[in-house]
Design an enzyme around this catalytic site. Structure first.
Site, PDB file in Angstrom:
ATOM      1  N   TYR A 146       5.201   5.786 -13.590  1.00  0.00           N
ATOM      2  CA  TYR A 146       6.454   5.249 -13.032  1.00  0.00           C
ATOM      3  C   TYR A 146       7.459   4.977 -14.149  1.00  0.00           C
ATOM      4  O   TYR A 146       8.639   5.341 -14.047  1.00  0.00           O
ATOM      5  CB  TYR A 146       6.136   3.964 -12.272  1.00  0.00           C
ATOM      6  CG  TYR A 146       7.300   3.344 -11.538  1.00  0.00           C
ATOM      7  CD1 TYR A 146       7.753   3.879 -10.341  1.00  0.00           C
ATOM      8  CD2 TYR A 146       7.925   2.202 -12.029  1.00  0.00           C
ATOM      9  CE1 TYR A 146       8.806   3.298  -9.650  1.00  0.00           C
ATOM     10  CE2 TYR A 146       8.977   1.607 -11.348  1.00  0.00           C
ATOM     11  CZ  TYR A 146       9.414   2.159 -10.156  1.00  0.00           C
ATOM     12  OH  TYR A 146      10.458   1.575  -9.479  1.00  0.00           O
ATOM     13  N   ASP A 198      11.250  15.306   2.738  1.00  0.00           N
ATOM     14  CA  ASP A 198      10.556  14.969   1.497  1.00  0.00           C
ATOM     15  C   ASP A 198      11.419  15.463   0.344  1.00  0.00           C
ATOM     16  O   ASP A 198      11.626  16.668   0.186  1.00  0.00           O
ATOM     17  CB  ASP A 198       9.184  15.653   1.489  1.00  0.00           C
ATOM     18  CG  ASP A 198       8.409  15.430   0.202  1.00  0.00           C
ATOM     19  OD1 ASP A 198       8.945  14.797  -0.739  1.00  0.00           O
ATOM     20  OD2 ASP A 198       7.260  15.901   0.118  1.00  0.00           O
ATOM     21  N   GLY A 207      15.704   7.534   0.397  1.00  0.00           N
ATOM     22  CA  GLY A 207      14.820   6.382   0.523  1.00  0.00           C
ATOM     23  C   GLY A 207      15.474   5.248   1.276  1.00  0.00           C
ATOM     24  O   GLY A 207      15.334   4.068   0.939  1.00  0.00           O
ATOM     25  N   ALA A 208      16.202   5.601   2.347  1.00  0.00           N
ATOM     26  CA  ALA A 208      17.057   4.629   3.031  1.00  0.00           C
ATOM     27  C   ALA A 208      16.434   4.016   4.275  1.00  0.00           C
ATOM     28  O   ALA A 208      17.111   3.286   5.009  1.00  0.00           O
ATOM     29  CB  ALA A 208      18.386   5.295   3.405  1.00  0.00           C
ATOM     30  N   ALA A 230       8.914   8.241 -15.428  1.00  0.00           N
ATOM     31  CA  ALA A 230       9.888   8.838 -14.511  1.00  0.00           C
ATOM     32  C   ALA A 230      11.211   8.087 -14.548  1.00  0.00           C
ATOM     33  O   ALA A 230      12.292   8.694 -14.579  1.00  0.00           O
ATOM     34  CB  ALA A 230       9.322   8.844 -13.092  1.00  0.00           C
TER      35      ALA A 230
END
Length: 269
Positions: free
Chosen positions: A170, A79, A31-32, A173
Protein backbone atom coordinates in the site's frame (compact mmCIF):
# COMPACT_ATOMS: atom_id res chain seq x y z
CA UNK A 1 -23.41 -2.05 -15.64
CA UNK A 2 -24.54 1.58 -15.62
CA UNK A 3 -27.43 3.04 -13.73
CA UNK A 4 -28.97 6.34 -14.77
CA UNK A 5 -30.81 7.99 -11.92
CA UNK A 6 -33.58 10.55 -12.01
CA UNK A 7 -32.73 13.94 -10.55
CA UNK A 8 -34.80 16.71 -9.07
CA UNK A 9 -33.94 19.20 -11.78
CA UNK A 10 -32.62 18.99 -15.33
CA UNK A 11 -28.89 19.12 -15.82
CA UNK A 12 -29.13 22.46 -17.63
CA UNK A 13 -30.66 24.01 -14.50
CA UNK A 14 -27.86 22.95 -12.16
CA UNK A 15 -25.83 25.82 -10.66
CA UNK A 16 -22.81 26.68 -12.75
CA UNK A 17 -19.34 27.50 -11.53
CA UNK A 18 -18.36 31.14 -11.68
CA UNK A 19 -15.70 30.67 -14.39
CA UNK A 20 -17.84 30.80 -17.51
CA UNK A 21 -14.78 30.66 -19.76
CA UNK A 22 -14.07 27.11 -18.65
CA UNK A 23 -17.33 25.67 -17.34
CA UNK A 24 -16.83 22.50 -15.34
CA UNK A 25 -19.87 20.32 -15.76
CA UNK A 26 -18.98 16.65 -15.26
CA UNK A 27 -16.82 15.03 -12.60
CA UNK A 28 -15.87 11.37 -12.33
CA UNK A 29 -15.09 10.00 -8.86
CA UNK A 30 -13.74 6.47 -8.43
CA UNK A 31 -14.40 4.41 -5.32
CA UNK A 32 -17.50 6.50 -4.72
CA UNK A 33 -19.86 3.93 -3.24
CA UNK A 34 -18.91 4.84 0.33
CA UNK A 35 -16.41 6.57 2.57
CA UNK A 36 -14.15 9.30 1.20
CA UNK A 37 -15.30 8.76 -2.39
CA UNK A 38 -18.96 9.17 -1.48
CA UNK A 39 -18.19 12.31 0.54
CA UNK A 40 -16.25 13.77 -2.39
CA UNK A 41 -19.09 12.99 -4.79
CA UNK A 42 -21.65 14.66 -2.54
CA UNK A 43 -19.45 17.74 -2.13
CA UNK A 44 -18.81 18.13 -5.85
CA UNK A 45 -22.53 17.85 -6.50
CA UNK A 46 -23.10 20.65 -3.97
CA UNK A 47 -20.50 22.64 -5.89
CA UNK A 48 -22.72 22.36 -8.97
CA UNK A 49 -21.07 19.53 -10.91
CA UNK A 50 -22.80 16.55 -12.44
CA UNK A 51 -21.08 13.54 -10.89
CA UNK A 52 -20.37 10.03 -12.16
CA UNK A 53 -19.73 7.58 -9.34
CA UNK A 54 -17.53 4.70 -10.49
CA UNK A 55 -16.99 1.76 -8.17
CA UNK A 56 -16.52 -1.99 -8.30
CA UNK A 57 -19.48 -2.09 -5.88
CA UNK A 58 -22.93 -0.65 -6.51
CA UNK A 59 -22.83 3.12 -5.91
CA UNK A 60 -26.55 3.59 -6.55
CA UNK A 61 -27.22 4.59 -2.93
CA UNK A 62 -24.77 7.47 -3.08
CA UNK A 63 -26.06 8.56 -6.48
CA UNK A 64 -29.62 8.57 -5.16
CA UNK A 65 -28.53 10.71 -2.21
CA UNK A 66 -27.00 13.21 -4.64
CA UNK A 67 -30.21 13.25 -6.66
CA UNK A 68 -32.35 13.71 -3.56
CA UNK A 69 -30.28 16.76 -2.66
CA UNK A 70 -30.98 18.30 -6.06
CA UNK A 71 -27.89 17.22 -7.97
CA UNK A 72 -27.29 15.07 -11.00
CA UNK A 73 -25.49 11.75 -10.63
CA UNK A 74 -25.07 8.38 -12.23
CA UNK A 75 -23.65 5.16 -10.80
CA UNK A 76 -21.27 3.10 -12.90
CA UNK A 77 -20.04 -0.32 -11.85
CA UNK A 78 -16.54 -1.16 -13.07
CA UNK A 79 -13.22 -2.56 -11.88
CA UNK A 80 -10.68 0.22 -12.41
CA UNK A 81 -7.84 -2.29 -12.78
CA UNK A 82 -9.60 -3.70 -15.88
CA UNK A 83 -8.58 -1.73 -18.97
CA UNK A 84 -11.60 -2.63 -21.09
CA UNK A 85 -14.03 -1.92 -18.25
CA UNK A 86 -12.49 1.51 -17.68
CA UNK A 87 -12.59 2.42 -21.37
CA UNK A 88 -16.26 1.44 -21.60
CA UNK A 89 -17.25 3.18 -18.36
CA UNK A 90 -15.59 6.50 -19.21
CA UNK A 91 -17.08 6.53 -22.71
CA UNK A 92 -20.56 5.99 -21.28
CA UNK A 93 -20.08 8.73 -18.70
CA UNK A 94 -19.13 11.12 -21.50
CA UNK A 95 -22.19 10.09 -23.50
CA UNK A 96 -24.65 10.25 -20.58
CA UNK A 97 -23.45 13.21 -18.48
CA UNK A 98 -21.04 14.97 -20.78
CA UNK A 99 -17.26 14.91 -21.21
CA UNK A 100 -15.60 14.59 -17.80
CA UNK A 101 -13.23 17.47 -17.10
CA UNK A 102 -12.83 16.73 -13.38
CA UNK A 103 -11.39 13.44 -12.14
CA UNK A 104 -10.93 12.28 -8.57
CA UNK A 105 -8.91 9.06 -8.37
CA UNK A 106 -10.03 7.76 -5.00
CA UNK A 107 -10.55 3.98 -5.28
CA UNK A 108 -8.09 1.93 -3.30
CA UNK A 109 -7.52 -1.22 -1.26
CA UNK A 110 -5.09 -1.73 1.58
CA UNK A 111 -5.00 -5.11 3.37
CA UNK A 112 -2.31 -5.55 6.00
CA UNK A 113 0.31 -8.28 5.72
CA UNK A 114 3.98 -8.48 6.78
CA UNK A 115 6.41 -8.56 3.85
CA UNK A 116 7.35 -12.21 4.41
CA UNK A 117 3.67 -13.18 4.31
CA UNK A 118 2.72 -10.92 1.40
CA UNK A 119 1.90 -13.02 -1.64
CA UNK A 120 2.59 -12.01 -5.21
CA UNK A 121 -1.15 -12.07 -5.85
CA UNK A 122 -1.81 -9.68 -2.96
CA UNK A 123 0.92 -7.33 -4.19
CA UNK A 124 -0.51 -7.38 -7.71
CA UNK A 125 -4.03 -6.70 -6.43
CA UNK A 126 -3.00 -3.70 -4.34
CA UNK A 127 -0.79 -2.22 -7.07
CA UNK A 128 -3.46 -3.04 -9.66
CA UNK A 129 -6.21 -1.06 -7.93
CA UNK A 130 -4.13 1.66 -6.27
CA UNK A 131 -1.64 2.48 -9.04
CA UNK A 132 -2.65 0.82 -12.31
CA UNK A 133 -6.27 1.87 -11.79
CA UNK A 134 -5.60 5.62 -11.56
CA UNK A 135 -3.36 5.34 -14.62
CA UNK A 136 -6.08 3.63 -16.65
CA UNK A 137 -8.84 6.02 -15.59
CA UNK A 138 -6.70 9.12 -16.05
CA UNK A 139 -5.56 8.00 -19.49
CA UNK A 140 -9.19 7.51 -20.52
CA UNK A 141 -10.36 10.88 -19.16
CA UNK A 142 -7.52 13.20 -20.19
CA UNK A 143 -8.46 13.37 -23.91
CA UNK A 144 -11.75 15.01 -22.90
CA UNK A 145 -9.84 17.54 -20.82
CA UNK A 146 -7.40 18.29 -23.61
CA UNK A 147 -10.29 18.85 -26.00
CA UNK A 148 -11.88 21.24 -23.51
CA UNK A 149 -8.60 23.00 -22.81
CA UNK A 150 -9.32 22.65 -19.09
CA UNK A 151 -9.15 19.91 -16.50
CA UNK A 152 -8.66 19.03 -12.87
CA UNK A 153 -7.14 15.76 -11.62
CA UNK A 154 -7.03 14.94 -7.92
CA UNK A 155 -5.53 11.63 -6.84
CA UNK A 156 -5.79 10.22 -3.33
CA UNK A 157 -2.41 9.29 -1.96
CA UNK A 158 -1.88 8.76 1.78
CA UNK A 159 0.51 9.53 4.60
CA UNK A 160 1.49 5.88 4.04
CA UNK A 161 3.46 7.17 1.06
CA UNK A 162 6.09 8.33 3.55
CA UNK A 163 6.45 4.73 4.76
CA UNK A 164 4.06 2.16 6.21
CA UNK A 165 5.51 -0.58 8.38
CA UNK A 166 2.32 -2.61 8.18
CA UNK A 167 1.69 -2.37 4.43
CA UNK A 168 4.67 -2.19 2.10
CA UNK A 169 2.41 -2.80 -0.90
CA UNK A 170 0.00 0.00 0.00
CA UNK A 171 2.77 2.43 0.92
CA UNK A 172 4.58 1.69 -2.35
CA UNK A 173 1.45 2.29 -4.42
CA UNK A 174 0.60 5.53 -2.64
CA UNK A 175 4.16 6.79 -3.07
CA UNK A 176 3.93 5.91 -6.74
CA UNK A 177 0.80 8.05 -7.04
CA UNK A 178 2.75 11.11 -5.91
CA UNK A 179 5.27 10.61 -8.70
CA UNK A 180 2.41 9.96 -11.09
CA UNK A 181 0.72 13.21 -10.03
CA UNK A 182 3.84 15.36 -10.36
CA UNK A 183 4.56 13.90 -13.80
CA UNK A 184 0.99 14.59 -14.94
CA UNK A 185 1.29 18.19 -13.76
CA UNK A 186 4.43 18.71 -15.84
CA UNK A 187 3.04 17.00 -18.92
CA UNK A 188 -0.51 18.35 -18.96
CA UNK A 189 -0.16 21.91 -17.66
CA UNK A 190 0.11 23.36 -21.16
CA UNK A 191 -3.39 22.01 -21.85
CA UNK A 192 -4.92 23.92 -18.93
CA UNK A 193 -4.99 20.78 -16.78
CA UNK A 194 -3.82 20.68 -13.17
CA UNK A 195 -2.93 17.53 -11.24
CA UNK A 196 -2.62 17.33 -7.47
CA UNK A 197 -2.60 14.68 -4.77
CA UNK A 198 -4.42 14.64 -1.46
CA UNK A 199 -2.75 12.54 1.25
CA UNK A 200 -5.13 11.78 4.12
CA UNK A 201 -4.02 10.69 7.54
CA UNK A 202 -6.29 8.71 9.86
CA UNK A 203 -9.79 9.04 8.45
CA UNK A 204 -12.88 7.22 9.67
CA UNK A 205 -13.47 4.60 6.96
CA UNK A 206 -14.00 0.91 6.30
CA UNK A 207 -10.22 0.57 6.03
CA UNK A 208 -9.54 1.99 9.49
CA UNK A 209 -12.40 -0.04 10.96
CA UNK A 210 -10.81 -3.18 9.52
CA UNK A 211 -7.46 -2.20 11.02
CA UNK A 212 -9.08 -1.92 14.46
CA UNK A 213 -10.57 -5.40 14.14
CA UNK A 214 -7.19 -6.84 13.18
CA UNK A 215 -5.63 -5.23 16.23
CA UNK A 216 -8.36 -6.72 18.42
CA UNK A 217 -9.66 -3.40 19.77
CA UNK A 218 -12.87 -1.47 19.30
CA UNK A 219 -13.01 1.19 16.63
CA UNK A 220 -13.66 3.80 19.32
CA UNK A 221 -10.47 2.80 21.13
CA UNK A 222 -8.55 2.85 17.85
CA UNK A 223 -9.74 6.39 17.12
CA UNK A 224 -8.86 7.56 20.62
CA UNK A 225 -5.34 6.15 20.29
CA UNK A 226 -4.87 7.79 16.90
CA UNK A 227 -6.23 11.16 18.07
CA UNK A 228 -3.59 11.37 20.80
CA UNK A 229 -0.86 11.57 18.15
CA UNK A 230 -2.67 14.12 15.92
CA UNK A 231 -1.98 17.81 16.48
CA UNK A 232 -5.62 18.92 16.21
CA UNK A 233 -6.66 16.25 18.71
CA UNK A 234 -9.11 14.33 16.57
CA UNK A 235 -9.24 11.88 13.71
CA UNK A 236 -10.33 12.87 10.24
CA UNK A 237 -13.75 12.50 8.67
CA UNK A 238 -14.43 11.81 4.97
CA UNK A 239 -15.81 15.35 4.66
CA UNK A 240 -12.39 16.78 5.64
CA UNK A 241 -10.91 15.16 2.56
CA UNK A 242 -13.86 16.16 0.41
CA UNK A 243 -13.36 19.84 1.22
CA UNK A 244 -9.72 19.60 0.13
CA UNK A 245 -10.69 17.94 -3.14
CA UNK A 246 -13.39 20.56 -3.69
CA UNK A 247 -10.82 23.34 -3.60
CA UNK A 248 -8.31 21.57 -5.84
CA UNK A 249 -10.89 20.96 -8.60
CA UNK A 250 -12.26 24.50 -8.44
CA UNK A 251 -11.56 27.20 -11.03
CA UNK A 252 -9.78 29.14 -8.29
CA UNK A 253 -7.07 26.47 -7.96
CA UNK A 254 -5.73 26.97 -11.47
CA UNK A 255 -2.25 28.00 -10.27
CA UNK A 256 -1.88 24.99 -7.95
CA UNK A 257 -0.48 21.91 -9.66
CA UNK A 258 1.87 19.05 -8.87
CA UNK A 259 1.30 19.47 -5.14
CA UNK A 260 0.63 17.04 -2.30
CA UNK A 261 -1.90 18.32 0.24
CA UNK A 262 -1.71 16.42 3.52
CA UNK A 263 -5.08 16.24 5.23
CA UNK A 264 -3.80 14.73 8.43
CA UNK A 265 -4.48 17.16 11.28
CA UNK A 266 -0.86 18.26 11.54
CA UNK A 267 2.56 18.21 9.89
CA UNK A 268 3.74 15.03 8.19
CA UNK A 269 7.44 14.23 8.07
Amino acid sequence: MLNRLATHRPRDELPRVTDTTHPVRTALVTGAARGIGAAVARQLARDGLAVALLDVDDATGTAEAVGSAGGTAMAVTADISDEDAVTTAVARVAAELGPPTVLVNNAGVGPRAPLVELTTEQWDTVLGVNLRGPFLVTRAVVPYMIEAGWGRIVTMSSISATGDAARVDYGSAKAGLIGFTKSLALQLGRHGITANAVAPGFVVSDMTRTSARRLGITFEEFQQQAARSIAVGRVGQPEDVAHAASYLVSPGAGFVSGQVLYVAGGPVD
